[in-house]
Design a protein around this motif. Structure first.
Motif, PDB file in Angstrom:
ATOM      1  N   HIS A  72     -17.063  28.031 -23.776  1.00  0.00           N
ATOM      2  CA  HIS A  72     -16.108  28.902 -23.074  1.00  0.00           C
ATOM      3  C   HIS A  72     -16.515  29.105 -21.613  1.00  0.00           C
ATOM      4  CE1 HIS A  72     -15.438  29.818 -27.321  1.00  0.00           C
ATOM      5  NE2 HIS A  72     -14.180  29.970 -26.952  1.00  0.00           N
ATOM      6  N   SER A  73     -17.802  29.318 -21.395  1.00  0.00           N
ATOM      7  CA  SER A  73     -18.279  29.482 -20.024  1.00  0.00           C
ATOM      8  C   SER A  73     -18.061  28.212 -19.219  1.00  0.00           C
ATOM      9  CB  SER A  73     -19.755  29.870 -20.011  1.00  0.00           C
ATOM     10  OG  SER A  73     -19.902  31.230 -20.397  1.00  0.00           O
ATOM     11  N   PHE A 123      -3.684  38.860 -19.610  1.00  0.00           N
ATOM     12  CA  PHE A 123      -4.419  37.647 -19.242  1.00  0.00           C
ATOM     13  C   PHE A 123      -4.514  36.653 -20.395  1.00  0.00           C
ATOM     14  CE2 PHE A 123      -6.277  41.258 -16.806  1.00  0.00           C
ATOM     15  CZ  PHE A 123      -5.687  40.955 -15.591  1.00  0.00           C
ATOM     16  N   ASN A 126      -6.031  44.129 -19.395  1.00  0.00           N
ATOM     17  CA  ASN A 126      -6.512  43.252 -20.447  1.00  0.00           C
ATOM     18  C   ASN A 126      -6.106  43.779 -21.817  1.00  0.00           C
ATOM     19  OD1 ASN A 126      -7.916  41.053 -21.525  1.00  0.00           O
ATOM     20  ND2 ASN A 126      -9.812  42.248 -21.731  1.00  0.00           N
ATOM     21  N   SER A 163      -7.176  34.676  -8.308  1.00  0.00           N
ATOM     22  CA  SER A 163      -8.215  35.583  -8.804  1.00  0.00           C
ATOM     23  C   SER A 163      -7.915  37.042  -8.495  1.00  0.00           C
ATOM     24  CB  SER A 163      -9.574  35.175  -8.258  1.00  0.00           C
ATOM     25  OG  SER A 163      -9.565  35.193  -6.852  1.00  0.00           O
ATOM     26  N   TYR A 221      -6.836  39.366 -11.435  1.00  0.00           N
ATOM     27  CA  TYR A 221      -7.755  40.068 -12.344  1.00  0.00           C
ATOM     28  C   TYR A 221      -8.868  40.836 -11.644  1.00  0.00           C
ATOM     29  CZ  TYR A 221     -10.509  35.700 -11.907  1.00  0.00           C
ATOM     30  OH  TYR A 221     -11.212  34.621 -11.436  1.00  0.00           O
ATOM     31  N   TYR A 244      -4.324  32.809 -19.678  1.00  0.00           N
ATOM     32  CA  TYR A 244      -5.564  32.246 -19.114  1.00  0.00           C
ATOM     33  C   TYR A 244      -6.596  32.047 -20.234  1.00  0.00           C
ATOM     34  CZ  TYR A 244      -9.402  31.709 -15.700  1.00  0.00           C
ATOM     35  OH  TYR A 244     -10.452  31.239 -14.952  1.00  0.00           O
ATOM     36  N   LYS A 245      -6.751  33.054 -21.059  1.00  0.00           N
ATOM     37  CA  LYS A 245      -7.732  32.973 -22.144  1.00  0.00           C
ATOM     38  C   LYS A 245      -7.379  31.865 -23.127  1.00  0.00           C
ATOM     39  CE  LYS A 245      -8.913  37.898 -22.313  1.00  0.00           C
ATOM     40  NZ  LYS A 245      -8.809  39.065 -23.214  1.00  0.00           N
ATOM     41  N   CYS A 252      -8.268  28.563 -21.691  1.00  0.00           N
ATOM     42  CA  CYS A 252      -9.727  28.448 -21.742  1.00  0.00           C
ATOM     43  C   CYS A 252     -10.175  28.060 -23.157  1.00  0.00           C
ATOM     44  CB  CYS A 252     -10.346  29.774 -21.300  1.00  0.00           C
ATOM     45  SG  CYS A 252     -12.128  29.736 -21.151  1.00  0.00           S
ATOM     46  N   SER A 303     -14.245  28.054 -18.439  1.00  0.00           N
ATOM     47  CA  SER A 303     -13.804  28.933 -17.348  1.00  0.00           C
ATOM     48  C   SER A 303     -14.413  28.500 -16.021  1.00  0.00           C
ATOM     49  CB  SER A 303     -14.118  30.409 -17.651  1.00  0.00           C
ATOM     50  OG  SER A 303     -15.479  30.618 -17.905  1.00  0.00           O
ATOM     51  N   THR A 304     -15.617  27.953 -16.077  1.00  0.00           N
ATOM     52  CA  THR A 304     -16.248  27.470 -14.844  1.00  0.00           C
ATOM     53  C   THR A 304     -15.475  26.295 -14.235  1.00  0.00           C
ATOM     54  OG1 THR A 304     -18.442  28.246 -15.482  1.00  0.00           O
ATOM     55  CG2 THR A 304     -18.366  26.488 -13.850  1.00  0.00           C
ATOM     56  N   GLU A 357     -12.138  27.568 -12.704  1.00  0.00           N
ATOM     57  CA  GLU A 357     -12.369  28.226 -11.414  1.00  0.00           C
ATOM     58  C   GLU A 357     -12.823  27.218 -10.362  1.00  0.00           C
ATOM     59  OE1 GLU A 357     -11.696  31.451 -10.617  1.00  0.00           O
ATOM     60  OE2 GLU A 357     -10.818  31.603 -12.611  1.00  0.00           O
TER      61      GLU A 357
END
Lengths: 226, 226
Positions: free
Chosen positions: A175-176, A150, A145, A133, A136, A153-154, A157, A179-180, A183
């Motif tokens: 998407h949330s 990144f 960005n 982490s 970023y 990573y995107k 995701c 990414s959740t 992480e």
DNA sequence: CAAAAAAGATAGCTATACTATCATTGTTCA
DNA sequence: TGAACAATGATAGTATAGCTATCTTTTTTG
């Protein structure tokens, strides 16, 4: 089969492409070892140079600074993981099974990959957990960005978000959620080893338990059987 | 009512207690402003000293180094948040309602609290989002943990885990779920502002959406109506 | 008002994060 | 084959960060 997999990296990440020379590959290999061993804060180009047997100036010919190097190796990791996700979910039809596979890949220690000789995936995985982490979490994230640093990573995701949507097209936050879980896979691993009371895995410190926790969370959240 | 709330901090966090002197409080106040404004990496005791109008040596009389100062302010934040959680969920009986309250507190920007004059909670909240994890992502986490520097975070996590268990005593991962939602609340906020494609909140960058996402995730995961 | 605590002033030391310059070695291709 | 060029090595130097030490002055308090 004797394939070599090669990931094409964003040119903005380096000054000179480390994949193309011997010294470059040594820089990648040894920086992974040093960052994993001593942590990113204690890592310096001088130590790296001495470790390799070259000079500080030599490293600067490849990377602008140590933070760019960190972004480089994290970006490489995400690209590599996306490759593995695409490869391993290929020919699986059931979106839920794809998601399970993704969670397994996200939570499990990477095996030594013979196809990439100069990168120790196990150490790299540990770097992602403990330092990822920091790539970023900076004040220059907007510029970085803008330079698409990144993107790997995107992209990962996005792939995961697509599996989520395939599982349940009505779910509103793919998407949330993606990414959740990325992480969480790393946080829970870090916590399990270093702050175990933040997890429920203190007794049996196993990556399988993290996968179980995340699977249950994902499938209950999107409301699909598992 | 004219109450002052005062949080007793772990003595290992400082050399001299900053709450007890004028200079100490200035150090806290100004370091929050500087770290929020310029980021933790660019923050130095020299800049802080010049900003306050004291000397570098003066700061070292209060904090061993800038990392300890970061742990101090994050620990303060977690203690403060736990206080607010306990206060605001007091007299609520329904565990689901308690959890909703927690999620709201975790995701929303803190209002200026008149009861703590020398700490700007809004800036502090931004520091937690952008720099918070750097407090524990170090190679000396074991020693720091042995000194109980992360106790406030763990305590908050415990409180949330208890609400989860009260909601559904059969749920197996209350602590992991608690730490996951704490981290997600901050990650999603950071991503929403800086890497929006990792979220589903790009169009309407509102903290309410993060709360909605987390609420749905939590209640579906533990299998309790909401 | 004397003693002690806190703050200010100044110096200095080592390490980090770079930049610059010039010499050497290795490669390639006309 | 040898001139041109790319990569590396060797060395030096600068600014800043991170930290310690010492001495003086101011402020607090019993």
């Amino acid at each position: 089969m004797d394939v070599e997999i090669h990931i094409k990296m964003n040119e903005k990440l380096f000054v000179r492409n480390p994949e193309q020379t011997d010294l470059g590959k040594k820089i990648i290999k040894n920086s992974i070892e040093l960052i994993q061993g001593g942590g990113f804060e204690a890592f310096t180009f001088k130590k790296l140079a001495e470790h390799i047997g070259t000079t500080e100036a030599g490293i600067y010919r490849y990377f602008e600074n140590k933070h760019r190097l960190l972004i480089y190796i994290t970006a490489w990791y995400w690209s590599y993981l996306q490759y593995r996700v695409v490869f391993e979910t290929n020919n699986i039809d059931d979106p839920a099974a794809k998601l399970k596979k993704v969670i397994q890949l996200l939570t499990s220690t990477v095996l030594e990959d013979e196809r990439v000789k100069h990168i120790d995936e196990k150490l790299l995985h540990e770097i992602i957990i403990a330092e990822g982490s920091k790539a970023y979490l900076t004040k220059h994230i907007s510029e970085d960005n803008r330079d698409k640093l990144f993107k790997p990573y995107k992209d990962l995701c996005s792939v995961i978000a697509e599996f989520i949507t395939a599982s349940n097209p009505a779910y509103k936050f793919p998407h949330s959620l993606a990414s959740t879980i990325i992480e969480a896979a790393h946080n829970q691993n870090f916590f399990m080893h270093h702050l175990p009371s933040l997890t429920d895995f203190a007794t049996e410190k196993s990556e399988k338990n993290i996968a179980l926790f995340i699977e249950e969370m994902v499938f209950n959240t999107i409301g699909s059987g598992h």
